[in-house]
Every structure is written in structure tokens, then in C-alpha cells.
Design a protein around this motif. Structure first.
Motif, PDB file in Angstrom:
ATOM      1  N   THR A   9      -1.348  -9.570  -1.357  1.00 38.88           N
ATOM      2  CA  THR A   9       0.108  -9.488  -1.500  1.00 38.88           C
ATOM      3  C   THR A   9       0.780  -9.324  -0.147  1.00 38.88           C
ATOM      4  O   THR A   9       1.793  -9.959   0.136  1.00 38.88           O
ATOM      5  CB  THR A   9       0.496  -8.306  -2.417  1.00 38.88           C
ATOM      6  N   LEU A  10       0.195  -8.484   0.701  1.00 37.55           N
ATOM      7  CA  LEU A  10       0.783  -8.208   2.018  1.00 37.55           C
ATOM      8  C   LEU A  10       0.364  -9.229   3.083  1.00 37.55           C
ATOM      9  O   LEU A  10       0.840  -9.174   4.214  1.00 37.55           O
ATOM     10  CB  LEU A  10       0.381  -6.805   2.473  1.00 37.55           C
ATOM     11  N   LYS A  11      -0.545 -10.132   2.712  1.00 34.48           N
ATOM     12  CA  LYS A  11      -1.053 -11.151   3.641  1.00 34.48           C
ATOM     13  C   LYS A  11      -1.726 -10.513   4.857  1.00 34.48           C
ATOM     14  O   LYS A  11      -1.494 -10.890   6.009  1.00 34.48           O
ATOM     15  CB  LYS A  11       0.071 -12.088   4.115  1.00 34.48           C
ATOM     16  N   ALA A  17      -5.540  -3.157   5.059  1.00 38.42           N
ATOM     17  CA  ALA A  17      -4.988  -2.485   3.874  1.00 38.42           C
ATOM     18  C   ALA A  17      -5.649  -1.124   3.691  1.00 38.42           C
ATOM     19  O   ALA A  17      -4.972  -0.130   3.399  1.00 38.42           O
ATOM     20  CB  ALA A  17      -5.184  -3.357   2.634  1.00 38.42           C
ATOM     21  N   VAL A  42       2.984  -0.900  -3.099  1.00 39.43           N
ATOM     22  CA  VAL A  42       2.677  -1.977  -2.151  1.00 39.43           C
ATOM     23  C   VAL A  42       3.959  -2.729  -1.805  1.00 39.43           C
ATOM     24  O   VAL A  42       4.236  -3.009  -0.634  1.00 39.43           O
ATOM     25  CB  VAL A  42       1.607  -2.931  -2.731  1.00 39.43           C
ATOM     26  N   LEU A  43       4.766  -3.025  -2.809  1.00 34.03           N
ATOM     27  CA  LEU A  43       6.022  -3.741  -2.571  1.00 34.03           C
ATOM     28  C   LEU A  43       7.030  -2.884  -1.814  1.00 34.03           C
ATOM     29  O   LEU A  43       7.787  -3.396  -0.982  1.00 34.03           O
ATOM     30  CB  LEU A  43       6.607  -4.238  -3.889  1.00 34.03           C
ATOM     31  N   TYR A  45       6.225  -0.652   0.429  1.00 31.13           N
ATOM     32  CA  TYR A  45       5.764  -0.709   1.822  1.00 31.13           C
ATOM     33  C   TYR A  45       6.226  -2.018   2.470  1.00 31.13           C
ATOM     34  O   TYR A  45       6.753  -2.011   3.586  1.00 31.13           O
ATOM     35  CB  TYR A  45       4.240  -0.584   1.896  1.00 31.13           C
ATOM     36  N   ALA A  46       6.056  -3.136   1.776  1.00 37.29           N
ATOM     37  CA  ALA A  46       6.477  -4.436   2.302  1.00 37.29           C
ATOM     38  C   ALA A  46       7.983  -4.439   2.566  1.00 37.29           C
ATOM     39  O   ALA A  46       8.443  -4.914   3.607  1.00 37.29           O
ATOM     40  CB  ALA A  46       6.089  -5.551   1.345  1.00 37.29           C
ATOM     41  N   GLU A  47       8.749  -3.897   1.625  1.00 36.36           N
ATOM     42  CA  GLU A  47      10.204  -3.841   1.784  1.00 36.36           C
ATOM     43  C   GLU A  47      10.594  -3.019   3.006  1.00 36.36           C
ATOM     44  O   GLU A  47      11.469  -3.407   3.781  1.00 36.36           O
ATOM     45  CB  GLU A  47      10.840  -3.257   0.523  1.00 36.36           C
ATOM     46  N   ILE A  49       8.855  -2.500   5.718  1.00 34.65           N
ATOM     47  CA  ILE A  49       8.514  -3.255   6.925  1.00 34.65           C
ATOM     48  C   ILE A  49       9.537  -4.362   7.162  1.00 34.65           C
ATOM     49  O   ILE A  49       9.995  -4.581   8.292  1.00 34.65           O
ATOM     50  CB  ILE A  49       7.086  -3.842   6.816  1.00 34.65           C
ATOM     51  N   ILE A  50       9.917  -5.064   6.098  1.00 37.88           N
ATOM     52  CA  ILE A  50      10.894  -6.151   6.219  1.00 37.88           C
ATOM     53  C   ILE A  50      12.231  -5.618   6.728  1.00 37.88           C
ATOM     54  O   ILE A  50      12.838  -6.188   7.641  1.00 37.88           O
ATOM     55  CB  ILE A  50      11.075  -6.878   4.871  1.00 37.88           C
TER      56      ILE A  50
END
Length: 83
Positions: A9-11, A17, A42-43, A45-47, A49-50
């Protein structure tokens, strides 16, 4: 969600991870020998970072045009309205 699914998901590489989990940047539990993560964590964390990287790019762009921060724009806009 498994560690491999989170990495996908995070590539990122699964080792990366796992490092994020071990440092507490992404919450996870260990059931047996496998990590289990909540998709929302997980999402989130991605948010995070974005948002941080976008803010960094915007601030870098503002510095390139002679402004110090977003607050400088707000301050200048307010000053212009008062004239």
C-alpha cells in the motif's frame, strides 16, 4: 492488514514497513510471528507523509519567490486590505 500488504500500500520494501512499526510510526500488533495492522493506521501514516511533503514543497516554492512562510502571505494580504 499484513506487513506485506501495508508495504504494498505504501509502495515501500517490507523491511522499511517493519522499521516503521518497530519505531512506532505505524501502530501494529504481533499475533504469533506476524504483524497485524489496521488499514486506517497505514492510510493515516500515508496521509501524514503526503501533507508534510506537500507543505514542504509549498514552503520551498514560497521561499523561491521571496516569501518566508505561508503566514507572510496572510500578513501581507491583511495589510493590503486595511489600506
Amino acid at each position: 492488514m499484513s506487513l506485506l500488504e501495508a508495504a504494498s500500500t505504501l509502495k515501500i520494501h517490507p523491511h522499511t514497513a517493519e522499521k516503521l512499526i518497530r519505531t512506532g510510526k505505524i501502530p501494529a500488533g504481533k499475533i504469533g510471528r506476524s504483524y497485524v495492522l489496521l488499514s486506517r493506521d497505514v492510510l493515516t501514516y500515508a496521509e501524514k507523509i503526503i501533507i508534510q511533503q506537500t507543505a514542504d514543497r509549498l514552503n520551498k516554492g514560497l521561499l523561491g519567490i521571496g516569501l518566508k512562510t505561508h503566514d507572510t502571505i496572510i500578513s501581507k494580504t491583511k495589510n493590503n486590505r486595511n489600506r
